[in-house]
Write an enzyme that holds these catalytic residues in place. Structure first.
Site, mmCIF file in Angstrom:
data_model
loop_
_atom_site.group_PDB
_atom_site.id
_atom_site.type_symbol
_atom_site.label_atom_id
_atom_site.label_comp_id
_atom_site.label_asym_id
_atom_site.label_seq_id
_atom_site.Cartn_x
_atom_site.Cartn_y
_atom_site.Cartn_z
ATOM 1 N N HIS A 283 0.849 -1.190 0.000
ATOM 2 C CA HIS A 283 0.000 0.000 0.000
ATOM 3 C C HIS A 283 0.881 1.236 0.000
ATOM 4 C CE1 HIS A 283 -3.121 2.875 1.204
ATOM 5 N NE2 HIS A 283 -3.969 1.960 0.798
ATOM 6 N N ASP B 43 -8.006 -5.134 -0.028
ATOM 7 C CA ASP B 43 -8.506 -5.996 -1.111
ATOM 8 C C ASP B 43 -8.170 -7.467 -0.925
ATOM 9 O OD1 ASP B 43 -7.679 -3.218 -3.090
ATOM 10 O OD2 ASP B 43 -9.706 -3.953 -2.714
HETATM 11 C C1 SDX Z 1 -6.230 0.254 -2.864
HETATM 12 O O1 SDX Z 1 -4.261 4.709 -1.941
HETATM 13 C C2 SDX Z 1 -5.266 4.116 -1.316
HETATM 14 O O2 SDX Z 1 -5.667 4.511 -0.260
HETATM 15 C C3 SDX Z 1 -5.884 2.946 -2.074
HETATM 16 C C4 SDX Z 1 -6.910 2.111 -1.308
HETATM 17 C C5 SDX Z 1 -8.168 2.897 -1.006
HETATM 18 O O3 SDX Z 1 -8.871 2.516 -0.056
HETATM 19 O O4 SDX Z 1 -8.511 3.817 -1.805
HETATM 20 O O5 SDX Z 1 -6.348 1.655 -0.083
HETATM 21 C C6 SDX Z 1 -7.354 0.897 -2.126
HETATM 22 O O6 SDX Z 1 -6.002 0.610 -3.988
HETATM 23 C C7 SDX Z 1 -5.382 -0.781 -2.169
HETATM 24 C C8 SDX Z 1 -4.191 -1.286 -3.064
HETATM 25 C C9 SDX Z 1 -4.738 -2.353 -4.031
HETATM 26 N N1 SDX Z 1 -3.650 -2.753 -4.988
HETATM 27 C C10 SDX Z 1 -3.037 -3.948 -4.920
HETATM 28 O O7 SDX Z 1 -3.237 -4.776 -4.042
HETATM 29 C C11 SDX Z 1 -2.069 -4.215 -6.082
HETATM 30 C C12 SDX Z 1 -0.756 -4.811 -5.533
HETATM 31 N N2 SDX Z 1 -0.036 -3.753 -4.761
HETATM 32 C C13 SDX Z 1 0.981 -3.020 -5.481
HETATM 33 O O8 SDX Z 1 0.872 -2.906 -6.851
HETATM 34 C C14 SDX Z 1 1.473 -1.789 -4.713
HETATM 35 O O9 SDX Z 1 1.744 -2.184 -3.437
HETATM 36 C C15 SDX Z 1 0.605 -0.537 -4.679
HETATM 37 C C16 SDX Z 1 0.183 -0.120 -6.029
HETATM 38 C C17 SDX Z 1 -0.608 -0.762 -3.825
HETATM 39 C C18 SDX Z 1 1.432 0.576 -4.020
HETATM 40 O O10 SDX Z 1 2.449 0.884 -4.893
HETATM 41 P P1 SDX Z 1 3.581 2.001 -4.543
HETATM 42 O O11 SDX Z 1 3.248 2.716 -3.285
HETATM 43 O O12 SDX Z 1 3.806 2.787 -5.780
HETATM 44 O O13 SDX Z 1 4.837 1.133 -4.183
HETATM 45 P P2 SDX Z 1 5.849 0.519 -5.224
HETATM 46 O O14 SDX Z 1 5.103 -0.100 -6.374
HETATM 47 O O15 SDX Z 1 6.891 1.537 -5.527
HETATM 48 O O16 SDX Z 1 6.496 -0.696 -4.372
HETATM 49 C C19 SDX Z 1 7.610 -0.465 -3.511
HETATM 50 C C20 SDX Z 1 8.400 -1.785 -3.562
HETATM 51 C C21 SDX Z 1 8.797 -2.199 -4.977
HETATM 52 O O17 SDX Z 1 9.951 -3.017 -4.891
HETATM 53 P P3 SDX Z 1 11.444 -2.326 -5.096
HETATM 54 O O18 SDX Z 1 11.382 -1.584 -6.429
HETATM 55 O O19 SDX Z 1 11.620 -1.410 -3.907
HETATM 56 O O20 SDX Z 1 12.391 -3.496 -5.126
HETATM 57 O O21 SDX Z 1 7.570 -2.863 -3.081
HETATM 58 C C22 SDX Z 1 7.342 -3.788 -4.146
HETATM 59 C C23 SDX Z 1 7.678 -3.083 -5.437
HETATM 60 O O22 SDX Z 1 8.084 -4.002 -6.430
HETATM 61 N N3 SDX Z 1 5.924 -4.180 -4.077
HETATM 62 C C24 SDX Z 1 5.464 -5.412 -4.264
HETATM 63 C C25 SDX Z 1 4.077 -5.326 -4.076
HETATM 64 N N4 SDX Z 1 3.737 -4.061 -3.800
HETATM 65 C C26 SDX Z 1 4.891 -3.346 -3.808
HETATM 66 N N5 SDX Z 1 6.097 -6.568 -4.546
HETATM 67 C C27 SDX Z 1 5.297 -7.676 -4.672
HETATM 68 N N6 SDX Z 1 3.953 -7.682 -4.505
HETATM 69 C C28 SDX Z 1 3.301 -6.514 -4.207
HETATM 70 N N7 SDX Z 1 1.988 -6.518 -4.043
#
Ligand code: SDX
Length: 433
Positions: A309, A366
């Site tokens: 998140h 989720d």
């Molecule tokens: C919602 O913003 C809100 O409030 C949203 C929400 C709401 O109520 O409105 O809470 C609802 O959208 C919840 C999120 C639902 N999405 C998912 O579950 C999709 C999977 N999650 C990711 O795609 C990710 O965690 C996000 C999109 C939620 C957040 O992305 P960020 O903040 O841009 O973080 P990032 O992608 O830069 O990740 C940081 C690191 C990365 O690794 P490095 O580059 O540092 O090596 O963490 C890793 C990412 O690769 N990472 C994950 C991961 N999420 C982040 N690795 C594996 N699996 C994951 N799910």
């Protein structure tokens, strides 16, 4: 709302020194006001995804991502989920306080009174292809409401409270009608003797040949799930609702845009993708360790859906409640869902893994909600619609706050241009590929 400075930061660029006020919010978070930066120094900030940028001040929802705290207008989400119905939380978010018993009764009556959609709108459903995604229908129907209730668009005196109440009521009906359309069953109209969630479940599951369309546990679960989703400060879709509202577009257009933003798999669409991920794991018999390894592999586009998140760097408080609710609904049905076993195994494996620990990746809202919807008989492509029904009061509250904020300006970020410098047009005969 204008903020009172508590100090200042100095930004020094070349010979420029700019004193920037520092503001502090009611929960202690601080922000630097850079609104004079470009004018005074010719420089802008650069913050892809707005990870460090506040777009507004807001009194609606507070999140502490490090401590896993979520409060709507000061009330903890767990307190509201335990002690309120969804319509009380919708009232709280859109009007600023929890309703009295009399206000709740009047509000419930208004929601019922406005739960039907224009019969001409019903016709729209018959022209969508069977396989239409209900989020596409939802967004199109909501913006179409501005054709059926044009008074809002023309800024004539239309009681905004009435518009808000009408939208909160009708979104549920539109959602249920789109589901019935997708399964080829006749639409079920709202009933005057049902409350908000019962009416929704009845419109979804009642049919001429089904005896008991829903149970009390399903009503409780629906109320709580909608409360968990009701607002989340400046998330992607709320920011879109604000951006569209900042241009002067009407409420229906702003909400329709928010629905589209929510649809994305990285945002509200994740609940649908979590189930698809679990079904795939179960169908292939993939080992959980293999799934975790794939999620960690930077060369692999796969992400563990429902995990991570932007704000929560601890367990999403909503995920905790959703997990308990999921277990309760499955137990009430006296069934066993192997996907829940897989989800819990994935969670345990990930939370013990340094990759997830180092990045503060935990289950988000989720991760477990889809399993509960599934157990209630709601199809996977309706999961994000459920999210939208819950989030609607939050979007509306953000939109109303924007409209009443004297600091509101049209949303128009800057950029760092990296394209070609000036060049002149060659006659077409001289151009080369
Ligand atoms: C919602 O913003 C809100 O409030 C949203 C929400 C709401 O109520 O409105 O809470 C609802 O959208 C919840 C999120 C639902 N999405 C998912 O579950 C999709 C999977 N999650 C990711 O795609 C990710 O965690 C996000 C999109 C939620 C957040 O992305 P960020 O903040 O841009 O973080 P990032 O992608 O830069 O990740 C940081 C690191 C990365 O690794 P490095 O580059 O540092 O090596 O963490 C890793 C990412 O690769 N990472 C994950 C991961 N999420 C982040 N690795 C594996 N699996 C994951 N799910």
């Amino acid at each position: 709302m204008p903020l009172e400075p508590i100090g200042q930061a100095t930004i020094k660029i070349d010979e420029h020194e700019l004193a920037c006020p520092i503001f502090r919010g009611s929960e202690g978070e601080r922000a630097i006001d850079i609104s004079k930066l470009r004018k005074e120094t010719g420089t802008i900030t650069y913050d892809p995804g707005f990870m460090n940028t506040g777009s507004c001040s807001s009194a609606i929802t507070f999140i502490d991502g490090e401590k896993g705290i979520l409060r709507y207008r000061g009330y903890d989400v767990a307190d509201l989920a335990e002690n309120c119905e969804f319509i009380e939380v919708a009232y709280l978010l859109t009007r600023g306080s929890l309703p009295t018993a009399e206000q709740k009764s009047r509000y419930s009556g208004l929601l019922n009174q406005h739960s039907m959609i224009h019969e001409d709108m019903r016709e729209f459903f018959s022209h969508y292809p069977e396989h239409s995604h209900p989020m596409a229908i939802l967004s199109a129907m909501v913006v179409s409401l501005s054709s059926f209730y044009p008074e809002l668009g023309q800024n004539r005196h239309e009681d905004l409270d009435m518009t808000v109440t009408r939208l909160i009521s009708k979104l549920r009906t539109i959602a249920a009608f789109s589901y019935k359309k997708s399964i080829g069953e006749p639409a079920v109209y709202p009933r005057h003797d049902f409350k908000y969630c019962e009416n929704f479940l009845n419109m979804m599951f009642s049919s001429p040949v089904r005896k008991e369309p829903f149970t009390p546990v399903m009503v409780e679960a629906t109320n709580k799930l909608l409360i968990l989703h009701a607002d989340h400060e400046q998330n992607c879709s709320a920011s879109v609702v604000r951006a569209v509202g900042s241009s002067g577009a009407n409420l229906y257009a702003s909400i329709s845009a928010g629905i589209c933003a929510l649809w994305g798999p990285l945002h509200g669409g994740a609940n649908e993708h979590v189930i698809r991920m679990l079904v795939d794991i179960h169908a292939r018999g993939t080992k959980v360790k293999e799934v975790i390894a794939r999620a960690k592999d930077p060369r692999h586009p796969f992400r563990l859906m429902g995990f991570g998140h932007r704000v929560y760097k601890s367990y999403d408080p909503r995920a905790r409640i959703a997990k308990e609710l999921c277990q309760k609904v499955i137990a009430a049905n006296n069934t066993h869902d192997p996907l829940l076993d897989i989800a819990q195994e994935l969670e345990a494996e990930a939370l013990a893994d340094p990759y997830f620990q180092d990045r503060n990746l935990y289950p988000n809202v989720d991760f477990y909600t889809g399993l509960t919807y599934r157990e209630m008989g709601i199809p996977t492509n309706m999961f994000t619609v459920m999210f939208a029904i819950g989030r609607l009061p939050g979007w509306i509250a953000q939109w109303l706050e924007l409209k009443n904020d004297t600091e509101t300006r049209i949303a128009r970020p800057r950029q760092v241009y990296t394209g070609p410098n000036v060049r002149t047009v060659d006659p077409i005969e001289n151009r080369e590929d």
